[in-house]
Design an enzyme around this catalytic site. Structure first.
Site, PDB file in Angstrom:
ATOM      1  N   ASP A  45      -1.650  -0.466   6.099  1.00  0.00           N
ATOM      2  CA  ASP A  45      -1.591   0.090   7.531  1.00  0.00           C
ATOM      3  C   ASP A  45      -3.108   0.258   7.770  1.00  0.00           C
ATOM      4  OD1 ASP A  45      -2.419   3.532   7.015  1.00  0.00           O
ATOM      5  OD2 ASP A  45      -2.199   2.050   5.244  1.00  0.00           O
ATOM      6  N   ASP A  60       0.898  -1.136   0.038  1.00  0.00           N
ATOM      7  CA  ASP A  60      -0.169  -0.109  -0.024  1.00  0.00           C
ATOM      8  C   ASP A  60       1.015   1.055  -0.016  1.00  0.00           C
ATOM      9  OD1 ASP A  60      -2.376   1.707   0.416  1.00  0.00           O
ATOM     10  OD2 ASP A  60      -1.445   1.813   2.422  1.00  0.00           O
ATOM     11  N   LEU A  61       0.329   2.380  -0.303  1.00  0.00           N
ATOM     12  CA  LEU A  61       1.402   3.624  -0.512  1.00  0.00           C
ATOM     13  C   LEU A  61       0.933   4.565   0.895  1.00  0.00           C
ATOM     14  CD1 LEU A  61       2.948   5.487  -1.797  1.00  0.00           C
ATOM     15  CD2 LEU A  61       0.996   6.406  -3.063  1.00  0.00           C
ATOM     16  N   ASP A  62      -0.150   4.992   0.701  1.00  0.00           N
ATOM     17  CA  ASP A  62      -0.206   6.103   2.087  1.00  0.00           C
ATOM     18  C   ASP A  62      -0.425   5.410   3.360  1.00  0.00           C
ATOM     19  OD1 ASP A  62      -0.676   8.776   0.830  1.00  0.00           O
ATOM     20  OD2 ASP A  62      -2.498   7.556  -0.127  1.00  0.00           O
ATOM     21  N   LYS A  96     -10.573  -0.774  -2.041  1.00  0.00           N
ATOM     22  CA  LYS A  96     -10.341  -1.465  -0.862  1.00  0.00           C
ATOM     23  C   LYS A  96     -11.654  -1.084  -0.255  1.00  0.00           C
ATOM     24  CE  LYS A  96      -5.247  -1.105  -1.020  1.00  0.00           C
ATOM     25  NZ  LYS A  96      -4.130  -0.215  -0.489  1.00  0.00           N
ATOM     26  N   THR A 118      -2.639   0.859  -4.338  1.00  0.00           N
ATOM     27  CA  THR A 118      -3.154   1.916  -3.751  1.00  0.00           C
ATOM     28  C   THR A 118      -4.548   2.347  -4.161  1.00  0.00           C
ATOM     29  OG1 THR A 118      -2.620   4.604  -3.048  1.00  0.00           O
ATOM     30  CG2 THR A 118      -1.908   3.720  -5.363  1.00  0.00           C
ATOM     31  N   SER A 119      -5.113   3.291  -3.116  1.00  0.00           N
ATOM     32  CA  SER A 119      -6.610   3.755  -3.373  1.00  0.00           C
ATOM     33  C   SER A 119      -6.600   5.164  -3.723  1.00  0.00           C
ATOM     34  CB  SER A 119      -7.319   3.798  -2.121  1.00  0.00           C
ATOM     35  OG  SER A 119      -7.887   2.579  -1.545  1.00  0.00           O
TER      36      SER A 119
END
Length: 217
Positions: free
Chosen positions: A164, A10-12, A139, A106-107
């Site tokens: 996360d 995931d990114l953030d 997600k 990522t979202s």
């Protein structure tokens, strides 16, 4: 720990510590439009496509503003540079150096994701980038992680996912992947569905396809 053949991040909140900046931007948006909000409402954006969550709260905003306009306004408030999550860049580099294919799911939008990854110096190390524009359902749907596994040519059970947020953990597990969750944005209790929960990525090592968690103390 079991061996893996690929990794998806995931990114953030997982690679880059953007959650404080994101929550500040959403709070500013709500204040600008006189929309009542609390910490639970702000936290509901974590790990999910921002437009999807905004749509759920659309009735609280003036009808003259579209979801796209509100989302663009929120992005305009999120301008402060964010630091990488401890150990994130080092782990991606170790995976790439070992020949393990690495991707990001990522979202966020593609332009946003590319800008954040550029700041970390990671694009050249990634084999795939799956964003909100690439999936029909964000997600906690597993669609993004399933697409990432297909792109890397590795079955989900042989893939480790780093997340996360509860929505991301749910997506990873629904896809059939092994999930490592970091408590950068959520308490450990909220991430209990993950296979492994760690404070950040600094205590993880990649050795011959195995993920090793260094215990503190």
């Amino acid at each position: 720990m079991k061996a893996f053949e690929a990794a998806l991040f995931d990114l953030d909140g997982t690679l880059v510590d953007t959650e404080p900046r994101s929550q500040a931007a959403w709070r500013r948006l709500f204040l600008a439009h006189h929309v009542p909000h609390d910490q639970r409402m702000l936290a509901s954006f974590a790990g999910r496509p921002g437009k999807a969550v905004l749509t759920e709260h659309r009735h609280q905003f003036d009808r003259r503003h579209t979801v796209d306009e509100l989302f663009a306004e929120a992005l305009s408030y999120a301008t402060t540079p964010a630091a990488p999550v401890p150990g994130a860049v080092e782990l991606v580099r170790a995976l790439h150096s070992s020949g393990t294919p690495v991707g990001v799911v990522t979202s966020g939008t593609r332009d946003y994701a590319r800008a954040e990854l550029d700041a970390l110096g990671l694009p050249a190390l990634l084999a795939v980038l799956i964003t909100a524009e690439d999936v029909a359902a964000g997600k906690p749907s597993p669609e993004g992680y399933l697409a990432g596994c297909r792109a890397l040519g590795v079955a989900p059970p042989r893939t480790v996912v780093f997340e996360d947020a509860p929505a991301g953990v749910a997506a990873a597990k629904a896809a059939g992947a092994y999930c490592v969750a970091v408590t950068t944005t959520q308490p450990a209790a909220a991430l209990c569905a993950a296979d492994l929960v760690v404070p950040d990525l600094s205590g993880l090592r990649w050795v011959d396809g195995h993920l090793e968690a260094r215990l503190s103390g």
